[in-house]
Write an enzyme that holds these catalytic residues in place. Structure first.
Site, mmCIF file in Angstrom:
data_model
loop_
_atom_site.group_PDB
_atom_site.id
_atom_site.type_symbol
_atom_site.label_atom_id
_atom_site.label_comp_id
_atom_site.label_asym_id
_atom_site.label_seq_id
_atom_site.Cartn_x
_atom_site.Cartn_y
_atom_site.Cartn_z
ATOM 1 N N GLU A 117 48.329 38.799 27.517
ATOM 2 C CA GLU A 117 48.371 37.366 27.800
ATOM 3 C C GLU A 117 48.109 36.520 26.565
ATOM 4 O O GLU A 117 48.788 35.535 26.328
ATOM 5 C CB GLU A 117 47.269 37.015 28.827
ATOM 6 C CG GLU A 117 47.610 37.293 30.253
ATOM 7 C CD GLU A 117 46.464 36.888 31.179
ATOM 8 O OE1 GLU A 117 46.731 36.180 32.148
ATOM 9 O OE2 GLU A 117 45.299 37.280 30.918
ATOM 10 N N LYS A 140 47.853 28.210 34.197
ATOM 11 C CA LYS A 140 46.578 28.561 34.818
ATOM 12 C C LYS A 140 46.769 28.865 36.291
ATOM 13 O O LYS A 140 46.125 29.736 36.860
ATOM 14 C CB LYS A 140 45.587 27.404 34.613
ATOM 15 C CG LYS A 140 44.190 27.674 35.143
ATOM 16 C CD LYS A 140 43.468 28.680 34.273
ATOM 17 C CE LYS A 140 42.185 29.181 34.889
ATOM 18 N NZ LYS A 140 41.864 30.556 34.450
ATOM 19 N N ARG A 173 35.612 19.469 32.894
ATOM 20 C CA ARG A 173 34.989 20.523 33.691
ATOM 21 C C ARG A 173 35.530 20.554 35.121
ATOM 22 O O ARG A 173 35.245 21.491 35.861
ATOM 23 C CB ARG A 173 33.476 20.285 33.756
ATOM 24 C CG ARG A 173 32.806 20.360 32.404
ATOM 25 C CD ARG A 173 31.594 19.454 32.319
ATOM 26 N NE ARG A 173 30.633 19.718 33.343
ATOM 27 C CZ ARG A 173 29.437 20.241 33.119
ATOM 28 N NH1 ARG A 173 29.073 20.565 31.914
ATOM 29 N NH2 ARG A 173 28.602 20.441 34.100
ATOM 30 N N ASN A 176 22.867 19.124 40.178
ATOM 31 C CA ASN A 176 23.837 20.176 39.858
ATOM 32 C C ASN A 176 23.154 21.490 40.194
ATOM 33 O O ASN A 176 22.054 21.747 39.725
ATOM 34 C CB ASN A 176 24.174 20.083 38.356
ATOM 35 C CG ASN A 176 25.065 21.210 37.882
ATOM 36 O OD1 ASN A 176 25.648 21.940 38.680
ATOM 37 N ND2 ASN A 176 25.169 21.352 36.577
ATOM 38 N N GLY A 177 23.768 22.310 41.022
ATOM 39 C CA GLY A 177 23.154 23.591 41.377
ATOM 40 C C GLY A 177 23.247 23.855 42.868
ATOM 41 O O GLY A 177 24.019 23.201 43.580
ATOM 42 N N HIS A 213 51.605 62.239 32.491
ATOM 43 C CA HIS A 213 52.924 62.176 33.137
ATOM 44 C C HIS A 213 53.843 61.132 32.499
ATOM 45 O O HIS A 213 54.809 60.703 33.113
ATOM 46 C CB HIS A 213 52.761 61.889 34.627
ATOM 47 C CG HIS A 213 51.968 62.949 35.332
ATOM 48 N ND1 HIS A 213 52.450 64.221 35.528
ATOM 49 C CD2 HIS A 213 50.713 62.933 35.838
ATOM 50 C CE1 HIS A 213 51.533 64.945 36.153
ATOM 51 N NE2 HIS A 213 50.463 64.184 36.346
ATOM 52 N N CYS A 225 28.942 20.514 38.405
ATOM 53 C CA CYS A 225 28.826 19.069 38.470
ATOM 54 C C CYS A 225 28.437 18.502 37.113
ATOM 55 O O CYS A 225 27.820 19.174 36.301
ATOM 56 C CB CYS A 225 27.762 18.683 39.486
ATOM 57 S SG CYS A 225 28.063 19.401 41.094
ATOM 58 N N LYS A 248 44.752 41.227 29.652
ATOM 59 C CA LYS A 248 44.094 40.222 28.798
ATOM 60 C C LYS A 248 44.739 40.216 27.416
ATOM 61 O O LYS A 248 45.031 39.164 26.864
ATOM 62 C CB LYS A 248 42.592 40.523 28.631
ATOM 63 C CG LYS A 248 41.679 40.172 29.774
ATOM 64 C CD LYS A 248 41.399 38.712 29.968
ATOM 65 C CE LYS A 248 42.420 38.057 30.816
ATOM 66 N NZ LYS A 248 42.406 38.136 32.242
ATOM 67 N N TRP A 288 31.384 18.891 41.901
ATOM 68 C CA TRP A 288 32.226 20.089 42.143
ATOM 69 C C TRP A 288 31.591 20.716 43.373
ATOM 70 O O TRP A 288 30.525 21.311 43.293
ATOM 71 C CB TRP A 288 32.163 20.983 40.906
ATOM 72 C CG TRP A 288 32.735 22.361 41.035
ATOM 73 C CD1 TRP A 288 32.075 23.481 41.439
ATOM 74 C CD2 TRP A 288 34.054 22.788 40.721
ATOM 75 N NE1 TRP A 288 32.919 24.559 41.393
ATOM 76 C CE2 TRP A 288 34.134 24.181 40.969
ATOM 77 C CE3 TRP A 288 35.205 22.132 40.278
ATOM 78 C CZ2 TRP A 288 35.293 24.917 40.766
ATOM 79 C CZ3 TRP A 288 36.352 22.872 40.082
ATOM 80 C CH2 TRP A 288 36.395 24.240 40.321
ATOM 81 N N GLU A 299 43.355 45.461 33.659
ATOM 82 C CA GLU A 299 42.905 44.112 33.305
ATOM 83 C C GLU A 299 42.751 43.980 31.787
ATOM 84 O O GLU A 299 43.103 42.953 31.213
ATOM 85 C CB GLU A 299 41.584 43.808 34.038
ATOM 86 C CG GLU A 299 40.932 42.482 33.703
ATOM 87 C CD GLU A 299 41.770 41.249 34.010
ATOM 88 O OE1 GLU A 299 42.816 41.355 34.673
ATOM 89 O OE2 GLU A 299 41.376 40.155 33.555
HETATM 90 C C1 G6P Z 1 48.158 32.972 36.746
HETATM 91 C C2 G6P Z 1 46.995 32.940 35.753
HETATM 92 C C3 G6P Z 1 46.143 34.192 35.889
HETATM 93 C C4 G6P Z 1 45.686 34.364 37.320
HETATM 94 C C5 G6P Z 1 46.849 34.342 38.308
HETATM 95 C C6 G6P Z 1 46.377 34.262 39.745
HETATM 96 O O1 G6P Z 1 49.040 33.975 36.372
HETATM 97 O O2 G6P Z 1 47.488 32.818 34.427
HETATM 98 O O3 G6P Z 1 45.007 34.097 35.035
HETATM 99 O O4 G6P Z 1 44.968 35.557 37.450
HETATM 100 O O5 G6P Z 1 47.668 33.193 38.090
HETATM 101 O O6 G6P Z 1 45.731 33.040 39.918
HETATM 102 P P1 G6P Z 1 44.671 32.737 41.057
HETATM 103 O O7 G6P Z 1 44.276 31.300 40.800
HETATM 104 O O8 G6P Z 1 45.371 32.921 42.360
HETATM 105 O O9 G6P Z 1 43.553 33.680 40.881
#
Ligand code: G6P
Length: 610
Positions: free
Chosen positions: A490, A605, A27, A98-99, A506, A2, A487, A74, A483
């Site tokens: 990406e 996103k 935010r 907020n919290g 393998h 928030c 990262k 939020w 992961e």
């Molecule tokens: C997109 C984003 C990723 C995310 C994926 C799943 O590819 O770029 O960062 O992990 O979607 O998104 P979600 O909101 O379902 O976790």
């Protein structure tokens, strides 16, 4: 997360507050409101949705006054609605917050027993009641706030005003941010600096357990017990863009560093140590002893969280778990019945493939539930009428590459595993207490990992020109290898592959030469020795090795070119720590290569198309 803005001075408060809230818009939020005091009377205006909706309300019904508070919400407790939007007013006391108030159910029940009625579903309204109970007895506002704070447990940044004492604002903080802005004959309060940069550069960041009384003439800071505290005033020369990022160069970097607090927020209020129970608000899984199988469906980084979740849930609760890429799930004619639970994991709650997967699962008769970061998102709503939603409290994630959403998902899955283990009788109380104690160590342990950033920058400098990377891990750290590679791909556009360390022989072993850096995870635990042997195979072929190991491991340096140490914890919690250096290596490589870290090419996103 928030946003909070407050003003006391000689100008119209509403414009200053709404403009301040606008600077916090990045935010994310679901509703907004302001409350202004004038001539001993409080006037509130609130609206669901974007700030322009509040602007419209204020245009039609303007409010005037030189003392006021405002908020962008939020949602955590209670869905986004006008009634749940802040400020909340009770008997002339207005509060924004907020919290999360942890003991809100108990406090609410006490207040109901005293005959008090509630207008909203929020935990915040409790605070307005607690203060009003005191001021109605004739107690002054400062004392009343102190008495109320003594009853509240949890995370909070409160901003409070009273129509009976229109010469002050009171703020108090624990675990949620509050900054006070100093002016001439006027003063300001906000949850974050960008809200106030237009008016002042002089700030004081309140510390946990402190409160402040802000008048037109000055600011008095004390502890919640009334001990005076000297204000540490800082002059900030950030540009507005820098301020939005809290002084970090990118949102992704800011979000990596927010992980300790985001994780603490995700755990907060959910753990009862006395009887080692996990409280899952918003979940209605029914009789979990009847569940004989779980399927996790997710995409991208959330899918990797699911792969770690499989280890957690199978290991702790002994329920068989399958993890599916959501985009594959419904096209493989999955075998599902009423004893199957289908868990969606999604940061945004809007990913089309994940949404389609749970709709399909629901049609087939499964109980569907979600781990999700965005309140009232499509996936959350879809699950509400079935098994419910467990929200991660990561706050808005703006960087496209997911970081804090991922680690909070892992924390949520661990809590879920303990909950299921306790409910199904596979987890003894004493063991559950141990696991939960380990989980609570994570925020502070991540701080320790983050403090090694300088060493990670050196590693990034050494390898940022590499064309390919290999990431290796085993057991619960195999998904972290995936992961780590994701990262890097990406945000730096460098090709990277994540592999199980045992499976390397393998295939990928053919790629290894002196030009290929390998990031290996070899932390202490059941997979340590086997992983080290696999990494030796890389070394024997002249591959460059960056190894993530456990603090105190003095032998590993003989195998590695670079070592990054993370604190020791339970093997199922370890991935929450080992992913952090992965995030920072990827971030710094991308930054050195000058890519658009927060908005990498071709990525979104949230992917709302199939
Ligand atoms: C997109 C984003 C990723 C995310 C994926 C799943 O590819 O770029 O960062 O992990 O979607 O998104 P979600 O909101 O379902 O976790």
């Amino acid at each position: 997360m928030c946003g909070i803005v407050g003003y006391i001075g000689d100008e119209e408060a509403t414009g200053i507050i709404v403009e301040g809230l606008r600077r916090l818009e990045y935010r994310g939020y679901d509703s907004a409101g302001v409350a202004v005091v004038r001539d001993g009377k409080t006037t509130i205006r609130r609206a669901v949705g974007k700030l322009k909706n509040l602007d419209k309300v204020l245009l039609e019904q303007p409010v005037h006054g030189t003392l006021g508070i405002g908020h962008t919400r939020w949602a955590t407790h209670g869905r986004p609605s006008e009634q749940n939007a802040h400020p909340h007013e009770v008997d002339g006391i207005t509060v924004v917050h907020n919290g999360i108030i942890e003991n809100y159910l108990q406090l609410r029940q006490n207040l109901v027993e005293q005959g008090r009625t509630f207008k909203s579903e929020t935990d915040t309204e409790i605070m307005a009641h607690l203060v009003a109970v005191e001021t109605n007895k004739g107690t002054d506002l400062i004392t009343a706030v102190k008495k109320a704070l003594a009853q509240v447990r949890g995370a909070y940044a409160f901003l409070i005003q009273s129509e009976k004492e229109p010469d002050k604002l009171i703020t108090a903080k624990n675990a949620s941010p509050i900054v006070i802005g100093y002016g001439e004959g006027r003063n300001y309060v906000a949850s974050d600096i960008p809200a106030l940069l237009e008016h002042t550069r002089k700030f004081c960041f309140l510390k946990d357990g402190q409160m402040a009384v802000i008048t037109r003439e000055g600011v008095k800071i004390t502890t919640e017990d009334g001990e005076p505290v000297e204000a540490a005033i800082r002059v900030v020369d950030w540009s507005p863009v820098m301020a939005e990022k809290g002084g970090h160069k990118h949102f992704m970097h800011k979000e990596i560093f927010e992980q300790p607090s985001a994780i603490a927020d995700t755990i907060r209020g959910r753990v009862r140590m006395e009887d080692a129970q996990v409280h899952l608000d918003g979940m209605s899984l029914g009789d979990v002893t009847k569940l004989n199988r779980l399927i996790i469906a997710a995409c991208g980084t959330s899918y990797h969280a699911g792969l770690v979740g499989k280890f957690m849930i199978e290991g702790i609760a002994r329920i068989p778990v399958e993890v599916d890429l959501a985009g594959e799930f419904r096209y493989r004619s999955p075998v599902i019945d009423e004893a199957t639970g289908v868990l969606a994991i999604s940061q945004s709650g809007e990913t089309a493939d994940t949404l389609a997967a749970i709709k399909e699962a629901k049609t087939l008769g499964a109980t569907v539930f979600a781990v999700c970061n965005v309140i009232e998102s499509s996936i959350a709503r879809e699950c509400m009428e079935s098994g419910g939603v467990m929200y991660t409290h990561a706050g808005p994630e703006i960087g496209v590459a997911s970081t804090k959403a991922f680690t909070t998902q892992l924390v949520a899955l661990y809590l879920l595993a303990v909950y299921l283990g306790r409910a199904r009788g596979t987890l003894e109380k004493a063991r559950a207490q141990e696991l939960l104690t380990h989980l609570r160590e994570v925020p502070q342990q991540i701080e320790r990992v983050l403090s090694q950033e300088a060493a990670l920058i050196t590693i990034a400098r050494r390898y940022h020109k590499a064309r390919d990377f290999l990431y290796l891990g085993r057991g619960p750290n195999y998904p972290i290898a995936l992961e780590g590679a994701l990262k890097l791909k990406e945000i730096s556009y460098i090709h990277a592959e994540g592999y199980s360390a045992g499976e390397m022989k393998h295939g990928p072993i053919a790629l290894i030469d002196e030009h290929l850096p390998t990031v290996g995870i070899a932390t202490q635990g059941p997979f340590y020795e086997k992983t080290v042997s696999n990494l030796e195979e890389v070394k024997a072929r002249d591959g460059k090795l960056i190894i993530i190991a456990t603090e105190g491991d003095s032998k590993i340096a003989a195998t590695a070119d670079d070592v990054v140490l993370v604190p020791a914890n339970d093997p199922l919690i370890d991935p929450i720590l080992t992913v952090v250096p992965m995030q920072l290596i990827a971030y710094h490589i991308a930054d050195l290569n000058g890519t658009d870290v927060d908005q990498p090419r071709n990525l979104a996103k949230s992917v709302t198309v199939e």
